[in-house]
Write a protein that holds these residues in place. Sequence first.
Motif, short mmCIF file in Angstrom:
data_model
loop_
_atom_site.label_atom_id
_atom_site.label_comp_id
_atom_site.label_asym_id
_atom_site.label_seq_id
_atom_site.Cartn_x
_atom_site.Cartn_y
_atom_site.Cartn_z
N GLN A 172 -16.15 -53.17 -63.48
CA GLN A 172 -16.75 -52.76 -64.75
C GLN A 172 -17.16 -54.02 -65.50
OE1 GLN A 172 -13.68 -50.38 -66.57
NE2 GLN A 172 -14.02 -48.64 -65.20
N ASN A 176 -21.19 -52.63 -68.97
CA ASN A 176 -20.65 -51.29 -68.74
C ASN A 176 -19.72 -50.89 -69.87
OD1 ASN A 176 -20.19 -51.84 -65.14
ND2 ASN A 176 -21.97 -51.05 -66.23
N THR A 305 -17.35 -45.82 -65.55
CA THR A 305 -16.77 -46.38 -66.78
C THR A 305 -16.54 -45.31 -67.84
OG1 THR A 305 -17.90 -48.47 -66.34
CG2 THR A 305 -16.89 -48.23 -68.49
N VAL A 369 -21.12 -48.53 -62.68
CA VAL A 369 -20.76 -49.73 -61.92
C VAL A 369 -21.74 -49.93 -60.77
CG1 VAL A 369 -18.95 -50.57 -60.34
CG2 VAL A 369 -18.33 -49.64 -62.58
#
Length: 517
Positions: A172, A176, A305, A369
Amino acid sequence: MNLGIHLTRSAAYWPVAEALVCGEQRRTFDELERNCRRLASALVARGLGRGAAVGTYADNRAELVEVEFALYKCGAVRVPVNARLGAEELAHVLGDAGVRLLVVDAVHVDTARRAVADAGLDCTVVELGGQYEALLAEGEADAAVAVDVDAGDPCVLNFTSGSTGRLKAAVQTQGNRLANMRKRLMNPDERPGPGDRYLAGGPITHASGMTILATLSRGSAVVVLPRWDAGGFLRTVERERITSAFVVPTMLTMLLDHPDLHAADLSSLRTIGVGGAPVSPTRLREAVRAFGPIVMQGYGLGETTSGITVLTRDDVARGAAAATPEDEELLRSCGRPMFDTEVRVVGDDGAPLPPGEIGEITARGPDCVREYFRAPDLTAETFRGGWVHTGDLGYFRKDGYLFIVDRVKDMIVSGGFNIYCSEVETALSSHPAVADVCVVGVPDDTWGEAVKAVVVRRAGATATEDALVAHCAEHLARIKKPRSVDFVDALPVNRNGKTDRKAVRERYWAGAGRRVH
Protein backbone atom coordinates in the motif's frame (compact mmCIF):
# COMPACT_ATOMS: atom_id res chain seq x y z
CA MET A 1 3.53 14.86 0.09
CA ASN A 2 3.48 13.70 3.70
CA LEU A 3 0.49 12.11 5.41
CA GLY A 4 1.71 13.17 8.85
CA ILE A 5 0.79 16.80 8.18
CA HIS A 6 -2.89 15.94 8.65
CA LEU A 7 -2.31 15.28 12.35
CA THR A 8 -0.14 18.40 12.60
CA ARG A 9 -2.96 20.53 11.21
CA SER A 10 -5.54 18.98 13.54
CA ALA A 11 -3.25 19.71 16.51
CA ALA A 12 -3.09 23.34 15.39
CA TYR A 13 -6.89 23.59 15.01
CA TRP A 14 -7.98 21.54 18.05
CA PRO A 15 -4.95 21.27 20.40
CA VAL A 16 -6.83 20.51 23.63
CA ALA A 17 -9.57 18.33 22.11
CA GLU A 18 -9.31 14.64 22.90
CA ALA A 19 -7.74 12.75 20.00
CA LEU A 20 -7.08 9.24 21.26
CA VAL A 21 -8.46 6.92 23.96
CA CYS A 22 -7.42 3.33 24.66
CA GLY A 23 -8.38 2.00 28.08
CA GLU A 24 -6.77 4.31 30.63
CA GLN A 25 -4.59 5.94 27.96
CA ARG A 26 -5.79 9.35 26.74
CA ARG A 27 -4.15 11.89 24.43
CA THR A 28 -5.21 15.35 23.30
CA PHE A 29 -4.33 16.34 19.73
CA ASP A 30 -1.39 18.39 21.02
CA GLU A 31 -0.12 15.51 23.17
CA LEU A 32 -0.46 13.02 20.33
CA GLU A 33 1.31 15.32 17.87
CA ARG A 34 4.18 15.98 20.27
CA ASN A 35 4.68 12.27 20.97
CA CYS A 36 4.63 11.52 17.24
CA ARG A 37 7.22 14.25 16.66
CA ARG A 38 9.45 12.78 19.36
CA LEU A 39 9.22 9.33 17.87
CA ALA A 40 9.68 10.48 14.27
CA SER A 41 12.77 12.54 15.09
CA ALA A 42 14.23 9.68 17.14
CA LEU A 43 13.73 7.25 14.25
CA VAL A 44 15.30 9.63 11.74
CA ALA A 45 18.29 10.09 14.05
CA ARG A 46 18.70 6.30 14.06
CA GLY A 47 18.66 6.21 10.26
CA LEU A 48 15.10 4.91 10.05
CA GLY A 49 13.67 7.47 7.69
CA ARG A 50 12.27 7.25 4.18
CA GLY A 51 11.90 3.64 3.02
CA ALA A 52 13.05 1.97 6.26
CA ALA A 53 10.81 -0.85 7.52
CA VAL A 54 9.45 -0.54 11.07
CA GLY A 55 7.08 -3.17 12.48
CA THR A 56 4.53 -3.47 15.27
CA TYR A 57 3.51 -6.70 17.00
CA ALA A 58 1.12 -5.97 19.83
CA ASP A 59 -2.47 -5.95 20.94
CA ASN A 60 -4.31 -2.63 20.71
CA ARG A 61 -2.50 0.20 22.47
CA ALA A 62 -2.48 3.99 22.06
CA GLU A 63 1.21 3.77 21.12
CA LEU A 64 0.33 1.91 17.92
CA VAL A 65 -1.39 5.08 16.69
CA GLU A 66 1.68 7.10 17.64
CA VAL A 67 3.89 4.72 15.68
CA GLU A 68 1.61 4.96 12.63
CA PHE A 69 1.75 8.75 12.47
CA ALA A 70 5.43 8.94 13.35
CA LEU A 71 6.15 6.68 10.37
CA TYR A 72 4.00 8.88 8.14
CA LYS A 73 6.07 11.85 9.28
CA CYS A 74 9.47 10.29 8.63
CA GLY A 75 8.49 8.47 5.43
CA ALA A 76 9.23 4.99 6.79
CA VAL A 77 7.35 1.82 5.82
CA ARG A 78 4.99 0.41 8.44
CA VAL A 79 4.75 -3.37 8.83
CA PRO A 80 1.74 -4.07 11.09
CA VAL A 81 1.93 -7.71 12.15
CA ASN A 82 -1.14 -9.63 13.24
CA ALA A 83 -0.62 -10.20 16.98
CA ARG A 84 -2.02 -13.72 16.58
CA LEU A 85 0.87 -14.90 14.44
CA GLY A 86 3.36 -17.27 16.05
CA ALA A 87 7.16 -17.08 16.01
CA GLU A 88 7.56 -19.02 12.75
CA GLU A 89 5.20 -16.80 10.75
CA LEU A 90 6.51 -13.67 12.46
CA ALA A 91 10.07 -14.57 11.50
CA HIS A 92 8.99 -14.90 7.87
CA VAL A 93 7.27 -11.49 7.89
CA LEU A 94 10.17 -9.70 9.58
CA GLY A 95 12.75 -11.30 7.30
CA ASP A 96 10.76 -10.73 4.11
CA ALA A 97 10.12 -7.07 4.93
CA GLY A 98 13.61 -6.44 6.32
CA VAL A 99 12.20 -4.90 9.48
CA ARG A 100 14.88 -2.91 11.33
CA LEU A 101 12.91 -1.94 14.44
CA LEU A 102 9.95 -3.78 15.99
CA VAL A 103 7.62 -2.30 18.63
CA VAL A 104 6.04 -5.01 20.81
CA ASP A 105 4.01 -5.31 24.00
CA ALA A 106 4.98 -7.38 27.03
CA VAL A 107 2.74 -10.29 26.02
CA HIS A 108 4.55 -10.76 22.71
CA VAL A 109 8.12 -9.70 23.49
CA ASP A 110 9.56 -13.20 24.02
CA THR A 111 8.03 -14.46 20.77
CA ALA A 112 9.34 -11.38 18.97
CA ARG A 113 12.89 -11.86 20.19
CA ARG A 114 12.83 -15.52 19.22
CA ALA A 115 11.52 -14.65 15.74
CA VAL A 116 14.19 -11.97 15.21
CA ALA A 117 16.88 -14.49 16.15
CA ASP A 118 15.37 -17.16 13.89
CA ALA A 119 15.23 -14.72 10.98
CA GLY A 120 18.87 -13.71 11.53
CA LEU A 121 17.88 -10.05 11.43
CA ASP A 122 19.68 -6.96 12.65
CA CYS A 123 16.45 -5.69 14.19
CA THR A 124 15.96 -3.74 17.42
CA VAL A 125 13.05 -4.96 19.56
CA VAL A 126 11.46 -2.11 21.55
CA GLU A 127 9.08 -3.19 24.30
CA LEU A 128 6.21 -0.84 25.15
CA GLY A 129 6.83 0.72 28.53
CA GLY A 130 10.33 1.72 29.62
CA GLN A 131 12.09 0.93 26.33
CA TYR A 132 9.51 2.77 24.27
CA GLU A 133 9.64 5.81 26.59
CA ALA A 134 13.43 5.80 26.29
CA LEU A 135 13.10 5.84 22.51
CA LEU A 136 10.72 8.81 22.73
CA ALA A 137 13.21 10.61 24.96
CA GLU A 138 15.78 10.43 22.14
CA GLY A 139 13.56 12.68 20.02
CA GLU A 140 12.40 16.29 20.14
CA ALA A 141 8.76 17.32 20.65
CA ASP A 142 9.38 20.53 18.72
CA ALA A 143 11.02 18.79 15.74
CA ALA A 144 8.48 19.19 12.94
CA VAL A 145 9.47 16.13 10.92
CA ALA A 146 7.71 15.89 7.54
CA VAL A 147 9.91 13.98 5.09
CA ASP A 148 8.81 14.57 1.51
CA VAL A 149 7.71 11.31 -0.14
CA ASP A 150 6.34 10.34 -3.53
CA ALA A 151 2.84 9.01 -4.04
CA GLY A 152 4.30 5.72 -5.28
CA ASP A 153 6.53 5.16 -2.25
CA PRO A 154 5.63 2.15 -0.08
CA CYS A 155 3.70 3.19 3.02
CA VAL A 156 2.32 -0.04 4.53
CA LEU A 157 3.18 -3.69 3.87
CA ASN A 158 -0.15 -5.42 4.45
CA PHE A 159 0.70 -9.09 5.04
CA THR A 160 -2.04 -11.64 4.47
CA SER A 161 -2.13 -15.36 3.83
CA GLY A 162 -1.15 -16.45 0.34
CA SER A 163 -2.58 -19.15 -1.91
CA THR A 164 0.82 -20.86 -1.82
CA GLY A 165 0.58 -21.18 1.96
CA ARG A 166 3.05 -18.41 2.72
CA LEU A 167 2.31 -14.88 3.86
CA LYS A 168 2.45 -12.21 1.18
CA ALA A 169 2.36 -8.40 1.47
CA ALA A 170 0.23 -6.04 -0.56
CA VAL A 171 2.29 -2.86 -1.00
CA GLN A 172 0.00 0.00 0.00
CA THR A 173 1.64 3.19 -1.21
CA GLN A 174 1.50 6.69 0.22
CA GLY A 175 -0.93 7.53 -2.59
CA ASN A 176 -3.11 4.51 -1.81
CA ARG A 177 -3.41 5.61 1.82
CA LEU A 178 -4.19 9.18 0.81
CA ALA A 179 -6.93 7.92 -1.54
CA ASN A 180 -8.35 5.83 1.32
CA MET A 181 -8.48 8.94 3.52
CA ARG A 182 -10.21 10.99 0.82
CA LYS A 183 -12.76 8.27 0.15
CA ARG A 184 -13.79 8.12 3.81
CA LEU A 185 -14.08 11.88 3.98
CA MET A 186 -16.29 11.82 0.87
CA ASN A 187 -18.67 9.16 2.20
CA PRO A 188 -21.63 10.83 3.94
CA ASP A 189 -22.24 7.70 6.03
CA GLU A 190 -18.70 7.85 7.46
CA ARG A 191 -17.57 11.48 7.16
CA PRO A 192 -16.10 12.54 10.54
CA GLY A 193 -16.01 16.03 11.99
CA PRO A 194 -14.92 17.87 15.17
CA GLY A 195 -16.57 16.36 18.22
CA ASP A 196 -17.24 12.99 16.59
CA ARG A 197 -15.84 9.84 18.19
CA TYR A 198 -14.94 6.67 16.27
CA LEU A 199 -14.72 3.32 18.07
CA ALA A 200 -12.30 0.71 16.71
CA GLY A 201 -13.48 -2.62 18.11
CA GLY A 202 -10.98 -4.93 16.44
CA PRO A 203 -7.20 -4.90 15.89
CA ILE A 204 -6.17 -1.48 14.59
CA THR A 205 -3.40 -3.14 12.59
CA HIS A 206 -6.20 -4.38 10.32
CA ALA A 207 -9.61 -3.17 9.08
CA SER A 208 -10.59 -1.39 12.31
CA GLY A 209 -7.59 0.91 11.92
CA MET A 210 -8.12 1.87 8.29
CA THR A 211 -10.24 4.90 9.19
CA ILE A 212 -7.87 6.37 11.81
CA LEU A 213 -6.05 8.72 9.41
CA ALA A 214 -9.31 10.18 8.08
CA THR A 215 -10.81 10.44 11.58
CA LEU A 216 -7.90 12.33 13.13
CA SER A 217 -7.53 14.56 10.05
CA ARG A 218 -10.94 16.08 10.80
CA GLY A 219 -10.59 16.67 14.53
CA SER A 220 -12.52 13.55 15.54
CA ALA A 221 -11.40 11.31 18.36
CA VAL A 222 -10.35 7.68 17.93
CA VAL A 223 -11.40 5.34 20.76
CA VAL A 224 -9.70 1.94 20.68
CA LEU A 225 -10.80 -1.17 22.56
CA PRO A 226 -7.68 -2.79 24.06
CA ARG A 227 -9.24 -6.19 23.34
CA TRP A 228 -12.51 -7.17 21.75
CA ASP A 229 -15.33 -7.76 24.23
CA ALA A 230 -19.00 -7.28 23.32
CA GLY A 231 -19.96 -6.01 26.76
CA GLY A 232 -16.95 -3.70 26.81
CA PHE A 233 -17.92 -2.37 23.37
CA LEU A 234 -21.44 -1.51 24.58
CA ARG A 235 -20.14 0.12 27.77
CA THR A 236 -17.59 2.13 25.77
CA VAL A 237 -20.22 3.43 23.34
CA GLU A 238 -22.30 4.61 26.30
CA ARG A 239 -19.43 6.07 28.35
CA GLU A 240 -17.51 7.73 25.50
CA ARG A 241 -20.59 8.85 23.51
CA ILE A 242 -19.36 7.10 20.38
CA THR A 243 -20.79 8.37 17.07
CA SER A 244 -19.44 5.73 14.66
CA ALA A 245 -17.96 2.26 14.92
CA PHE A 246 -16.63 -0.56 12.77
CA VAL A 247 -17.13 -4.27 13.42
CA VAL A 248 -16.61 -7.49 11.49
CA PRO A 249 -19.65 -9.80 11.19
CA THR A 250 -18.48 -12.02 14.05
CA MET A 251 -18.42 -9.01 16.37
CA LEU A 252 -21.85 -7.94 15.16
CA THR A 253 -23.22 -11.38 16.01
CA MET A 254 -21.75 -11.21 19.52
CA LEU A 255 -23.25 -7.75 20.04
CA LEU A 256 -26.70 -8.82 18.86
CA ASP A 257 -26.61 -11.86 21.16
CA HIS A 258 -25.32 -9.96 24.22
CA PRO A 259 -27.78 -9.77 27.15
CA ASP A 260 -26.94 -6.09 27.84
CA LEU A 261 -27.61 -4.89 24.28
CA HIS A 262 -31.00 -3.31 24.91
CA ALA A 263 -30.06 -1.90 28.32
CA ALA A 264 -27.11 0.12 26.96
CA ASP A 265 -27.56 3.77 25.95
CA LEU A 266 -26.46 3.75 22.30
CA SER A 267 -28.26 6.95 21.34
CA SER A 268 -25.02 8.72 20.34
CA LEU A 269 -24.36 6.24 17.50
CA ARG A 270 -24.96 7.54 13.97
CA THR A 271 -23.20 4.83 11.95
CA ILE A 272 -22.13 1.23 12.44
CA GLY A 273 -19.95 -0.05 9.62
CA VAL A 274 -19.73 -3.79 9.02
CA GLY A 275 -17.05 -5.37 6.81
CA GLY A 276 -14.23 -7.85 6.51
CA ALA A 277 -16.52 -10.73 5.50
CA PRO A 278 -20.02 -11.32 4.13
CA VAL A 279 -22.92 -10.58 6.50
CA SER A 280 -26.04 -12.70 6.56
CA PRO A 281 -29.29 -10.89 5.68
CA THR A 282 -30.80 -12.17 8.93
CA ARG A 283 -28.13 -10.48 11.01
CA LEU A 284 -28.46 -7.21 9.07
CA ARG A 285 -32.20 -7.16 9.78
CA GLU A 286 -31.55 -7.84 13.45
CA ALA A 287 -28.94 -5.05 13.49
CA VAL A 288 -31.40 -2.51 12.09
CA ARG A 289 -33.97 -3.55 14.70
CA ALA A 290 -31.38 -3.23 17.47
CA PHE A 291 -29.51 -0.08 16.43
CA GLY A 292 -31.89 1.67 14.05
CA PRO A 293 -31.29 2.66 10.39
CA ILE A 294 -27.59 3.39 10.98
CA VAL A 295 -26.00 0.17 9.67
CA MET A 296 -23.81 0.18 6.54
CA GLN A 297 -21.78 -2.58 4.92
CA GLY A 298 -18.62 -2.35 2.84
CA TYR A 299 -16.58 -4.68 0.63
CA GLY A 300 -12.85 -4.37 0.08
CA LEU A 301 -9.55 -6.12 0.68
CA GLY A 302 -5.93 -5.40 1.52
CA GLU A 303 -5.16 -5.19 -2.19
CA THR A 304 -7.61 -2.29 -2.58
CA THR A 305 -6.65 -0.42 0.65
CA SER A 306 -10.23 0.84 0.97
CA GLY A 307 -13.71 -0.48 0.56
CA ILE A 308 -14.54 -0.61 -3.14
CA THR A 309 -18.32 -0.94 -2.76
CA VAL A 310 -20.72 0.23 -0.10
CA LEU A 311 -24.23 -0.75 0.95
CA THR A 312 -25.27 2.52 2.53
CA ARG A 313 -27.35 3.07 5.64
CA ASP A 314 -30.33 3.83 3.42
CA ASP A 315 -29.72 0.67 1.39
CA VAL A 316 -29.62 -1.53 4.48
CA ALA A 317 -32.71 0.14 5.91
CA ARG A 318 -34.57 -0.43 2.61
CA GLY A 319 -33.53 -4.05 2.60
CA ALA A 320 -34.64 -4.56 6.18
CA ALA A 321 -38.02 -2.97 5.47
CA ALA A 322 -38.40 -5.30 2.43
CA ALA A 323 -41.15 -3.28 0.75
CA THR A 324 -40.42 -5.05 -2.56
CA PRO A 325 -38.56 -8.25 -3.53
CA GLU A 326 -35.81 -6.08 -5.04
CA ASP A 327 -35.41 -4.21 -1.74
CA GLU A 328 -35.31 -7.43 0.29
CA GLU A 329 -32.61 -8.78 -2.04
CA LEU A 330 -30.39 -5.79 -1.15
CA LEU A 331 -29.31 -7.45 2.10
CA ARG A 332 -27.44 -10.08 0.06
CA SER A 333 -25.58 -7.37 -1.86
CA CYS A 334 -22.27 -5.73 -0.94
CA GLY A 335 -23.45 -2.45 -2.47
CA ARG A 336 -22.38 -0.23 -5.34
CA PRO A 337 -18.91 1.05 -6.37
CA MET A 338 -17.58 3.93 -4.28
CA PHE A 339 -16.54 7.29 -5.74
CA ASP A 340 -13.35 7.10 -7.85
CA THR A 341 -12.96 3.31 -7.75
CA GLU A 342 -14.08 1.36 -10.83
CA VAL A 343 -15.46 -2.14 -10.31
CA ARG A 344 -16.12 -4.66 -13.07
CA VAL A 345 -17.27 -8.27 -13.30
CA VAL A 346 -15.29 -9.98 -16.03
CA GLY A 347 -15.22 -13.32 -17.83
CA ASP A 348 -12.25 -15.61 -18.39
CA ASP A 349 -11.11 -13.39 -21.27
CA GLY A 350 -11.09 -10.29 -19.04
CA ALA A 351 -14.01 -8.67 -20.85
CA PRO A 352 -16.77 -7.05 -18.76
CA LEU A 353 -19.92 -9.14 -18.40
CA PRO A 354 -23.48 -7.80 -18.64
CA PRO A 355 -25.71 -7.55 -15.54
CA GLY A 356 -26.80 -10.91 -14.18
CA GLU A 357 -23.80 -12.88 -15.48
CA ILE A 358 -21.35 -14.29 -12.95
CA GLY A 359 -17.62 -13.58 -13.30
CA GLU A 360 -14.60 -12.44 -11.33
CA ILE A 361 -14.82 -9.11 -9.51
CA THR A 362 -12.03 -6.70 -10.48
CA ALA A 363 -11.25 -3.16 -9.37
CA ARG A 364 -8.99 -0.25 -10.19
CA GLY A 365 -8.49 3.23 -8.80
CA PRO A 366 -6.08 5.41 -6.81
CA ASP A 367 -6.54 3.25 -3.70
CA CYS A 368 -5.81 -0.02 -5.50
CA VAL A 369 -2.44 -1.71 -4.95
CA ARG A 370 -0.16 -2.49 -7.91
CA GLU A 371 2.08 -5.23 -6.52
CA TYR A 372 2.95 -7.72 -3.82
CA PHE A 373 6.25 -7.17 -2.03
CA ARG A 374 9.06 -9.22 -3.59
CA ALA A 375 6.58 -11.62 -5.20
CA PRO A 376 6.60 -11.08 -8.99
CA ASP A 377 4.70 -14.28 -9.81
CA LEU A 378 1.86 -13.48 -7.40
CA THR A 379 1.88 -9.87 -8.63
CA ALA A 380 1.44 -11.01 -12.24
CA GLU A 381 -1.43 -13.29 -11.19
CA THR A 382 -3.44 -10.72 -9.20
CA PHE A 383 -2.59 -7.34 -10.75
CA ARG A 384 -3.28 -7.63 -14.47
CA GLY A 385 -3.88 -4.88 -16.98
CA GLY A 386 -4.12 -2.24 -14.27
CA TRP A 387 -6.90 -4.11 -12.43
CA VAL A 388 -6.91 -5.93 -9.09
CA HIS A 389 -8.35 -9.41 -9.60
CA THR A 390 -10.05 -10.08 -6.27
CA GLY A 391 -10.58 -13.84 -6.56
CA ASP A 392 -14.26 -13.32 -5.70
CA LEU A 393 -17.04 -14.30 -8.07
CA GLY A 394 -20.13 -12.16 -8.39
CA TYR A 395 -22.57 -10.34 -10.63
CA PHE A 396 -24.08 -6.89 -11.00
CA ARG A 397 -27.81 -6.30 -10.81
CA LYS A 398 -29.22 -4.00 -13.50
CA ASP A 399 -29.32 -1.10 -11.04
CA GLY A 400 -25.61 -1.40 -10.21
CA TYR A 401 -25.66 -3.41 -6.97
CA LEU A 402 -22.93 -6.05 -6.70
CA PHE A 403 -23.58 -9.56 -5.36
CA ILE A 404 -20.78 -11.95 -4.31
CA VAL A 405 -21.65 -15.61 -4.83
CA ASP A 406 -18.41 -17.61 -4.51
CA ARG A 407 -14.61 -17.48 -4.59
CA VAL A 408 -12.10 -18.32 -7.30
CA LYS A 409 -9.39 -18.88 -4.70
CA ASP A 410 -9.43 -21.63 -2.11
CA MET A 411 -9.84 -19.12 0.69
CA ILE A 412 -11.85 -19.06 3.91
CA VAL A 413 -12.92 -15.81 5.58
CA SER A 414 -13.34 -16.50 9.30
CA GLY A 415 -13.94 -13.70 11.77
CA GLY A 416 -12.80 -11.19 9.14
CA PHE A 417 -9.42 -12.91 8.57
CA ASN A 418 -8.36 -14.61 5.33
CA ILE A 419 -7.21 -18.22 5.63
CA TYR A 420 -5.98 -20.20 2.63
CA CYS A 421 -6.84 -23.89 2.56
CA SER A 422 -3.38 -24.85 1.32
CA GLU A 423 -1.56 -23.53 4.39
CA VAL A 424 -3.77 -25.54 6.75
CA GLU A 425 -3.38 -28.61 4.54
CA THR A 426 0.40 -28.23 4.64
CA ALA A 427 0.37 -28.22 8.44
CA LEU A 428 -1.95 -31.24 8.64
CA SER A 429 0.02 -33.20 6.05
CA SER A 430 3.09 -33.01 8.25
CA HIS A 431 1.35 -35.16 10.87
CA PRO A 432 2.45 -38.81 10.54
CA ALA A 433 -1.12 -40.12 10.81
CA VAL A 434 -2.45 -38.10 7.83
CA ALA A 435 -2.45 -39.82 4.45
CA ASP A 436 -4.56 -37.24 2.61
CA VAL A 437 -6.43 -34.09 3.55
CA CYS A 438 -8.73 -31.49 2.07
CA VAL A 439 -9.53 -28.26 3.93
CA VAL A 440 -12.65 -26.23 3.16
CA GLY A 441 -14.66 -23.43 4.70
CA VAL A 442 -18.07 -24.28 6.09
CA PRO A 443 -20.90 -21.97 7.23
CA ASP A 444 -20.65 -20.86 10.86
CA ASP A 445 -23.17 -18.59 12.57
CA THR A 446 -20.54 -16.99 14.83
CA TRP A 447 -17.43 -16.74 12.64
CA GLY A 448 -19.11 -16.52 9.23
CA GLU A 449 -17.03 -19.43 7.97
CA ALA A 450 -15.10 -22.04 9.92
CA VAL A 451 -12.12 -24.16 8.94
CA LYS A 452 -13.13 -27.78 8.32
CA ALA A 453 -10.52 -30.50 7.69
CA VAL A 454 -11.55 -33.69 5.91
CA VAL A 455 -8.84 -36.27 6.61
CA VAL A 456 -7.89 -39.72 5.38
CA ARG A 457 -5.82 -41.52 8.05
CA ARG A 458 -2.82 -43.67 7.20
CA ALA A 459 -3.37 -47.41 7.58
CA GLY A 460 -3.31 -48.36 11.25
CA ALA A 461 -3.19 -44.74 12.47
CA THR A 462 -5.57 -43.63 15.22
CA ALA A 463 -5.05 -39.86 15.41
CA THR A 464 -8.04 -38.04 16.91
CA GLU A 465 -9.61 -34.71 16.01
CA ASP A 466 -8.08 -33.11 19.12
CA ALA A 467 -4.61 -34.40 18.24
CA LEU A 468 -4.73 -32.97 14.71
CA VAL A 469 -6.05 -29.60 15.90
CA ALA A 470 -3.27 -29.46 18.54
CA HIS A 471 -0.72 -30.30 15.83
CA CYS A 472 -1.93 -27.37 13.73
CA ALA A 473 -1.66 -25.08 16.75
CA GLU A 474 2.09 -25.73 16.80
CA HIS A 475 2.52 -24.49 13.22
CA LEU A 476 -0.24 -21.96 12.56
CA ALA A 477 -1.84 -18.91 14.11
CA ARG A 478 -4.80 -19.74 16.36
CA ILE A 479 -7.32 -18.40 13.86
CA LYS A 480 -6.16 -20.92 11.26
CA LYS A 481 -6.67 -24.09 13.29
CA PRO A 482 -9.47 -26.38 12.09
CA ARG A 483 -12.59 -25.98 14.19
CA SER A 484 -13.61 -29.51 13.27
CA VAL A 485 -12.19 -32.60 11.57
CA ASP A 486 -14.12 -35.23 9.64
CA PHE A 487 -12.50 -38.60 8.89
CA VAL A 488 -13.24 -40.37 5.60
CA ASP A 489 -11.94 -43.46 3.81
CA ALA A 490 -11.12 -41.54 0.63
CA LEU A 491 -11.41 -38.06 -0.88
CA PRO A 492 -13.26 -37.50 -4.16
CA VAL A 493 -11.08 -36.79 -7.21
CA ASN A 494 -11.77 -34.98 -10.46
CA ARG A 495 -11.08 -36.29 -13.95
CA ASN A 496 -7.46 -35.17 -13.67
CA GLY A 497 -6.96 -37.33 -10.62
CA LYS A 498 -6.71 -34.36 -8.24
CA THR A 499 -8.70 -33.91 -5.04
CA ASP A 500 -12.06 -32.41 -5.97
CA ARG A 501 -12.29 -29.64 -3.40
CA LYS A 502 -15.53 -28.39 -4.90
CA ALA A 503 -17.19 -31.76 -4.27
CA VAL A 504 -15.89 -31.87 -0.70
CA ARG A 505 -17.12 -28.34 -0.05
CA GLU A 506 -20.53 -28.89 -1.63
CA ARG A 507 -21.50 -31.41 1.05
CA TYR A 508 -21.41 -28.63 3.66
CA TRP A 509 -23.00 -25.88 1.53
CA ALA A 510 -25.94 -27.83 0.08
CA GLY A 511 -29.03 -25.65 0.12
CA ALA A 512 -27.15 -22.36 0.58
CA GLY A 513 -28.09 -19.56 -1.78
CA ARG A 514 -24.46 -18.44 -2.13
CA ARG A 515 -21.13 -20.07 -1.41
CA VAL A 516 -19.90 -17.39 1.00
CA HIS A 517 -21.28 -16.80 4.49
